[in-house]
Scaffold this motif. Sequence first.
Motif, PDB file in Angstrom:
ATOM      1  N   MET A   1     -31.917 -12.680   4.935  1.00 20.02           N
ATOM      2  CA  MET A   1     -31.593 -12.273   2.789  1.00 20.02           C
ATOM      3  C   MET A   1     -32.714 -11.902   1.538  1.00 20.02           C
ATOM      4  O   MET A   1     -33.207 -12.462   2.036  1.00 20.02           O
ATOM      5  CB  MET A   1     -31.069 -14.196   2.425  1.00 20.02           C
ATOM      6  N   ASP A   2     -31.941 -10.721   0.888  1.00 18.17           N
ATOM      7  CA  ASP A   2     -33.279 -10.791   0.479  1.00 18.17           C
ATOM      8  C   ASP A   2     -33.003 -11.292  -1.237  1.00 18.17           C
ATOM      9  O   ASP A   2     -31.922 -11.813  -1.018  1.00 18.17           O
ATOM     10  CB  ASP A   2     -32.833  -8.639  -0.212  1.00 18.17           C
ATOM     11  N   ALA A   3     -34.105 -10.894  -2.135  1.00 14.65           N
ATOM     12  CA  ALA A   3     -34.191 -11.781  -3.544  1.00 14.65           C
ATOM     13  C   ALA A   3     -32.763 -11.439  -4.218  1.00 14.65           C
ATOM     14  O   ALA A   3     -32.241 -12.400  -4.800  1.00 14.65           O
ATOM     15  CB  ALA A   3     -35.322 -11.166  -3.922  1.00 14.65           C
ATOM     16  N   ALA A   4     -32.311 -10.300  -4.149  1.00 14.59           N
ATOM     17  CA  ALA A   4     -31.351 -10.112  -4.951  1.00 14.59           C
ATOM     18  C   ALA A   4     -30.213 -10.836  -4.567  1.00 14.59           C
ATOM     19  O   ALA A   4     -29.047 -11.324  -5.687  1.00 14.59           O
ATOM     20  CB  ALA A   4     -31.224  -7.999  -5.260  1.00 14.59           C
ATOM     21  N   THR A   5     -29.368 -11.076  -3.200  1.00 16.84           N
ATOM     22  CA  THR A   5     -28.607 -11.856  -2.607  1.00 16.84           C
ATOM     23  C   THR A   5     -28.753 -13.155  -3.145  1.00 16.84           C
ATOM     24  O   THR A   5     -28.021 -14.268  -3.627  1.00 16.84           O
ATOM     25  CB  THR A   5     -27.951 -11.350  -1.599  1.00 16.84           C
ATOM     26  N   PHE A   6     -30.136 -13.589  -3.407  1.00 16.72           N
ATOM     27  CA  PHE A   6     -30.267 -15.112  -3.084  1.00 16.72           C
ATOM     28  C   PHE A   6     -30.138 -15.233  -4.050  1.00 16.72           C
ATOM     29  O   PHE A   6     -29.432 -16.236  -5.196  1.00 16.72           O
ATOM     30  CB  PHE A   6     -31.931 -15.615  -2.457  1.00 16.72           C
ATOM     31  N   PHE A   7     -31.078 -14.741  -5.885  1.00 18.95           N
ATOM     32  CA  PHE A   7     -30.768 -15.299  -6.693  1.00 18.95           C
ATOM     33  C   PHE A   7     -29.396 -14.645  -7.329  1.00 18.95           C
ATOM     34  O   PHE A   7     -28.934 -15.196  -7.912  1.00 18.95           O
ATOM     35  CB  PHE A   7     -31.631 -14.337  -7.480  1.00 18.95           C
ATOM     36  N   ALA A   8     -28.517 -13.538  -6.798  1.00 22.50           N
ATOM     37  CA  ALA A   8     -26.793 -13.630  -7.207  1.00 22.50           C
ATOM     38  C   ALA A   8     -26.352 -15.242  -7.467  1.00 22.50           C
ATOM     39  O   ALA A   8     -25.786 -15.055  -7.729  1.00 22.50           O
ATOM     40  CB  ALA A   8     -26.362 -12.830  -7.216  1.00 22.50           C
ATOM     41  N   LEU A   9     -26.497 -15.228  -5.533  1.00 21.78           N
ATOM     42  CA  LEU A   9     -25.638 -16.488  -5.422  1.00 21.78           C
ATOM     43  C   LEU A   9     -26.033 -17.454  -5.687  1.00 21.78           C
ATOM     44  O   LEU A   9     -25.492 -18.518  -6.307  1.00 21.78           O
ATOM     45  CB  LEU A   9     -26.035 -16.690  -4.283  1.00 21.78           C
ATOM     46  N   PHE A  10     -28.028 -18.051  -5.960  1.00 20.85           N
ATOM     47  CA  PHE A  10     -28.035 -19.440  -7.247  1.00 20.85           C
ATOM     48  C   PHE A  10     -27.857 -19.177  -8.667  1.00 20.85           C
ATOM     49  O   PHE A  10     -26.680 -20.648  -9.115  1.00 20.85           O
ATOM     50  CB  PHE A  10     -29.603 -19.244  -7.074  1.00 20.85           C
ATOM     51  N   TRP A  11     -27.717 -17.637  -8.929  1.00 26.30           N
ATOM     52  CA  TRP A  11     -27.127 -18.005 -10.396  1.00 26.30           C
ATOM     53  C   TRP A  11     -25.870 -17.887 -10.521  1.00 26.30           C
ATOM     54  O   TRP A  11     -25.605 -18.426 -11.722  1.00 26.30           O
ATOM     55  CB  TRP A  11     -28.250 -17.231 -11.214  1.00 26.30           C
ATOM     56  N   VAL A  58     -37.850 -13.719 -12.850  1.00 27.84           N
ATOM     57  CA  VAL A  58     -38.223 -12.805 -13.661  1.00 27.84           C
ATOM     58  C   VAL A  58     -39.550 -11.941 -12.968  1.00 27.84           C
ATOM     59  O   VAL A  58     -39.610 -11.055 -12.478  1.00 27.84           O
ATOM     60  CB  VAL A  58     -38.797 -13.038 -15.136  1.00 27.84           C
ATOM     61  N   ILE A  59     -40.567 -12.984 -12.348  1.00 22.10           N
ATOM     62  CA  ILE A  59     -41.313 -12.382 -11.313  1.00 22.10           C
ATOM     63  C   ILE A  59     -40.957 -11.774  -9.791  1.00 22.10           C
ATOM     64  O   ILE A  59     -40.906 -10.776  -9.714  1.00 22.10           O
ATOM     65  CB  ILE A  59     -42.315 -13.843 -10.707  1.00 22.10           C
ATOM     66  N   LEU A  60     -39.552 -12.589  -9.372  1.00 26.66           N
ATOM     67  CA  LEU A  60     -39.641 -12.138  -8.283  1.00 26.66           C
ATOM     68  C   LEU A  60     -38.663 -10.818  -7.971  1.00 26.66           C
ATOM     69  O   LEU A  60     -38.175 -10.114  -7.692  1.00 26.66           O
ATOM     70  CB  LEU A  60     -38.819 -13.227  -7.516  1.00 26.66           C
ATOM     71  N   HIS A  61     -37.866 -11.169  -9.753  1.00 26.08           N
ATOM     72  CA  HIS A  61     -36.537 -10.048  -9.422  1.00 26.08           C
ATOM     73  C   HIS A  61     -36.347  -9.699 -11.015  1.00 26.08           C
ATOM     74  O   HIS A  61     -34.783  -9.537 -11.622  1.00 26.08           O
ATOM     75  CB  HIS A  61     -34.961 -10.570  -9.115  1.00 26.08           C
ATOM     76  N   ASN A  62     -37.363  -8.825 -11.556  1.00 24.05           N
ATOM     77  CA  ASN A  62     -36.965  -8.640 -12.510  1.00 24.05           C
ATOM     78  C   ASN A  62     -37.031  -6.545 -12.961  1.00 24.05           C
ATOM     79  O   ASN A  62     -37.431  -5.370 -12.220  1.00 24.05           O
ATOM     80  CB  ASN A  62     -38.344  -7.967 -13.676  1.00 24.05           C
ATOM     81  N   ILE A  63     -35.219  -6.307 -12.594  1.00 23.78           N
ATOM     82  CA  ILE A  63     -34.832  -4.518 -12.079  1.00 23.78           C
ATOM     83  C   ILE A  63     -34.106  -4.584 -12.849  1.00 23.78           C
ATOM     84  O   ILE A  63     -33.051  -5.207 -13.220  1.00 23.78           O
ATOM     85  CB  ILE A  63     -34.300  -4.972 -10.619  1.00 23.78           C
ATOM     86  N   TRP A  64     -33.569  -3.530 -14.008  1.00 22.57           N
ATOM     87  CA  TRP A  64     -33.432  -2.830 -14.665  1.00 22.57           C
ATOM     88  C   TRP A  64     -32.211  -1.904 -14.257  1.00 22.57           C
ATOM     89  O   TRP A  64     -32.953  -0.594 -14.313  1.00 22.57           O
ATOM     90  CB  TRP A  64     -33.634  -2.591 -16.048  1.00 22.57           C
ATOM     91  N   VAL A  65     -32.080  -1.522 -13.970  1.00 25.89           N
ATOM     92  CA  VAL A  65     -30.516  -0.979 -13.482  1.00 25.89           C
ATOM     93  C   VAL A  65     -28.559  -1.207 -14.145  1.00 25.89           C
ATOM     94  O   VAL A  65     -28.778  -2.289 -14.947  1.00 25.89           O
ATOM     95  CB  VAL A  65     -30.576  -1.045 -11.841  1.00 25.89           C
ATOM     96  N   LEU A  66     -27.955  -0.153 -14.020  1.00 21.48           N
ATOM     97  CA  LEU A  66     -26.878   0.180 -14.304  1.00 21.48           C
ATOM     98  C   LEU A  66     -25.962  -0.247 -13.102  1.00 21.48           C
ATOM     99  O   LEU A  66     -24.801   0.162 -13.384  1.00 21.48           O
ATOM    100  CB  LEU A  66     -26.908   1.150 -15.331  1.00 21.48           C
ATOM    101  N   ASN A  67     -26.275  -1.602 -12.919  1.00 19.01           N
ATOM    102  CA  ASN A  67     -24.788  -2.277 -11.956  1.00 19.01           C
ATOM    103  C   ASN A  67     -24.886  -3.543 -12.457  1.00 19.01           C
ATOM    104  O   ASN A  67     -25.840  -4.370 -13.065  1.00 19.01           O
ATOM    105  CB  ASN A  67     -25.329  -1.685 -10.194  1.00 19.01           C
ATOM    106  N   TRP A  68     -24.192  -4.538 -11.090  1.00 23.59           N
ATOM    107  CA  TRP A  68     -24.257  -5.827 -11.607  1.00 23.59           C
ATOM    108  C   TRP A  68     -25.807  -6.396 -11.032  1.00 23.59           C
ATOM    109  O   TRP A  68     -26.136  -7.756 -11.330  1.00 23.59           O
ATOM    110  CB  TRP A  68     -23.413  -6.460 -10.651  1.00 23.59           C
TER     111      TRP A  68
END
Length: 128
Positions: A1-11, A58-68
């Motif tokens: 599981m990548d960081a984006a998936t983990f944080f999306a499910l977590f948050w 913020v440290i693990l997923h500070n990605i500013w893209v135009l999607n979810w």
Amino acid sequence: MDAATFFALFWGWLTVVFATILFIRPNVLVDLKRLMVEVRAFALIYGLLSLLLGLASVILHNIWVLNWHVLITIFGWLTLLKGVTVIGWPEISKNTSFEVRIKSTRIALVVVGVLAVWMLVATYAGAN
């Protein structure tokens, strides 16, 4: 599981569960708001947890893209800022009327709840 998936499910799940509880049991929200103002130790623990969770996001997923995926970053930054505010400026809560704090929290819960559901749907659907 990548960081984006983990944080999306977590948050996503954290927000949906917490918002649901606070809408089903409004007295819990009232009790939390009272504790934040009346018991400084509770506010410090809440602020520290917010600071740690927000900083990790913020440290693990500070990605500013135009999607979810940007929602993960926004949730992290909002949590980090909430922690800094609660710890550094407790007088903000003390100087705001109780009714305003309750109403603004309910509005925020609706907004972040809808965004969290969207983020969960996008995660489970495998959207990029």
